[in-house]
Design a protein around this motif. Structure first.
Motif, PDB file in Angstrom:
ATOM      1  N   GLU A  27       0.865  -1.233   0.081  1.00  0.00           N
ATOM      2  CA  GLU A  27       0.038  -0.026   0.068  1.00  0.00           C
ATOM      3  C   GLU A  27       1.028   1.302  -0.030  1.00  0.00           C
ATOM      4  O   GLU A  27       0.233   2.326  -0.641  1.00  0.00           O
ATOM      5  N   LEU A  28       1.980   1.250   0.663  1.00  0.00           N
ATOM      6  CA  LEU A  28       2.828   2.385   0.800  1.00  0.00           C
ATOM      7  C   LEU A  28       4.025   2.522  -0.028  1.00  0.00           C
ATOM      8  O   LEU A  28       4.668   3.527  -0.388  1.00  0.00           O
ATOM      9  N   GLY A  29       4.463   1.259  -0.457  1.00  0.00           N
ATOM     10  CA  GLY A  29       5.624   1.090  -1.226  1.00  0.00           C
ATOM     11  C   GLY A  29       6.968   1.100  -0.577  1.00  0.00           C
ATOM     12  O   GLY A  29       8.099   1.321  -1.157  1.00  0.00           O
ATOM     13  N   VAL A  30       6.838   0.985   0.754  1.00  0.00           N
ATOM     14  CA  VAL A  30       8.031   1.123   1.715  1.00  0.00           C
ATOM     15  C   VAL A  30       7.847  -0.228   2.533  1.00  0.00           C
ATOM     16  O   VAL A  30       6.930  -0.967   2.901  1.00  0.00           O
ATOM     17  N   ALA A  31       9.103  -0.473   3.504  1.00  0.00           N
ATOM     18  CA  ALA A  31       9.200  -1.572   4.118  1.00  0.00           C
ATOM     19  C   ALA A  31       9.640  -1.201   5.648  1.00  0.00           C
ATOM     20  O   ALA A  31      10.746  -0.315   5.511  1.00  0.00           O
ATOM     21  N   PRO A  32       8.975  -1.526   6.458  1.00  0.00           N
ATOM     22  CA  PRO A  32       9.710  -1.080   8.066  1.00  0.00           C
ATOM     23  C   PRO A  32      11.296  -1.561   8.195  1.00  0.00           C
ATOM     24  O   PRO A  32      11.259  -2.780   7.757  1.00  0.00           O
ATOM     25  N   GLY A  33      12.211  -0.825   8.657  1.00  0.00           N
ATOM     26  CA  GLY A  33      13.253  -1.176   8.860  1.00  0.00           C
ATOM     27  C   GLY A  33      14.237  -1.026   7.606  1.00  0.00           C
ATOM     28  O   GLY A  33      15.534  -1.200   7.618  1.00  0.00           O
ATOM     29  N   GLU A  34      13.652  -0.534   6.481  1.00  0.00           N
ATOM     30  CA  GLU A  34      14.354  -0.441   5.248  1.00  0.00           C
ATOM     31  C   GLU A  34      14.476   0.757   4.717  1.00  0.00           C
ATOM     32  O   GLU A  34      14.720   1.062   3.478  1.00  0.00           O
ATOM     33  N   LEU A  35      14.189   1.872   5.585  1.00  0.00           N
ATOM     34  CA  LEU A  35      14.009   3.232   5.048  1.00  0.00           C
ATOM     35  C   LEU A  35      15.458   3.922   4.891  1.00  0.00           C
ATOM     36  O   LEU A  35      16.449   3.498   5.622  1.00  0.00           O
TER      37      LEU A  35
END
Length: 208
Positions: A112-120
């Motif tokens: 949904e956001l195109g991101v992953a927690p911990g991989e910013l």
């Protein structure tokens, strides 16, 4: 390329005003430092702001998973269905993924956001790389003056070679030929330097 073009143009403008070698060198070093720190600060703020926005959106998603797990599971199943997965299979995959809250959060964030927690992205890494990249480019036209040159020509030759090489390198990730990309970068950089040189010469001639 930013560092090379901007600092060579700065040096050319100061040299065009008939400034001494010491003044041109000082301007080049000041331009290098100011530009590198400015790029680093700007990149840090940009990446940090993007990361903070993503973290805020991830936190909203975490709260939604906690408060409305069934609705979020159906939403995830809908994502898989939209990609062509059979409804029954999509529902089962969503159910299994939703058993682990952190796994469910990661999947929701990616889908949904195109991101992953911990991989910013790291704002420190972005700032450091911007600082170094700008400084390397900006140091090229300064180098002849550091070695004792008193004319703009040695700096112009080194800057021209650097511009062409940087442009040719860009062609490795584009569909342009190396000579076209190199000449394009050289032409734009030379135009910027020539205009700044002319402005410096005009101001110097009028004693402003």
């Amino acid at each position: 390329m930013d560092g090379l073009v901007s600092n060579f143009a700065l040096i050319a403008g100061v040299a065009g005003g008939q400034a001494s070698r010491h003044v041109v060198l000082l301007a080049g070093l000041a331009g290098l430092a100011a530009g590198a720190f400015s790029m680093a600060a700007g990149e840090y703020i940009s990446v940090a702001s993007q990361s903070e926005l993503a973290e805020a959106e991830i936190e909203v998603e975490r709260l939604e998973l906690r408060r409305h797990p069934n609705a979020e599971m159906r939403e995830l199943a809908g994502v898989f269905e939209a990609r062509g997965v059979d409804p029954d299979v999509a529902a089962e995959v969503a159910r299994q993924l939703s058993r682990d809250p952190e796994e469910a959060l990661e999947v929701h964030a990616r889908e949904e956001l195109g991101v992953a927690p911990g991989e910013l992205p790291s704002p420190y890494l972005a700032a450091g790389s911007s600082f170094l990249s700008f400084a390397v480019g900006a140091s090229l036209p300064v180098l002849p003056y550091l070695l004792g040159a008193s004319s703009l020509w040695p700096a112009a030759v080194i800057a021209a070679l650097g511009l062409f090489a940087a442009g040719a390198l860009v062609s490795r990730v584009t569909n342009r030929t190396w000579w076209f990309s190199g000449l394009r970068q050289l032409t734009l950089g030379a135009a910027a330097a020539a205009l700044t040189y002319g402005l410096g010469a005009l101001i110097g001639a009028n004693g402003l």
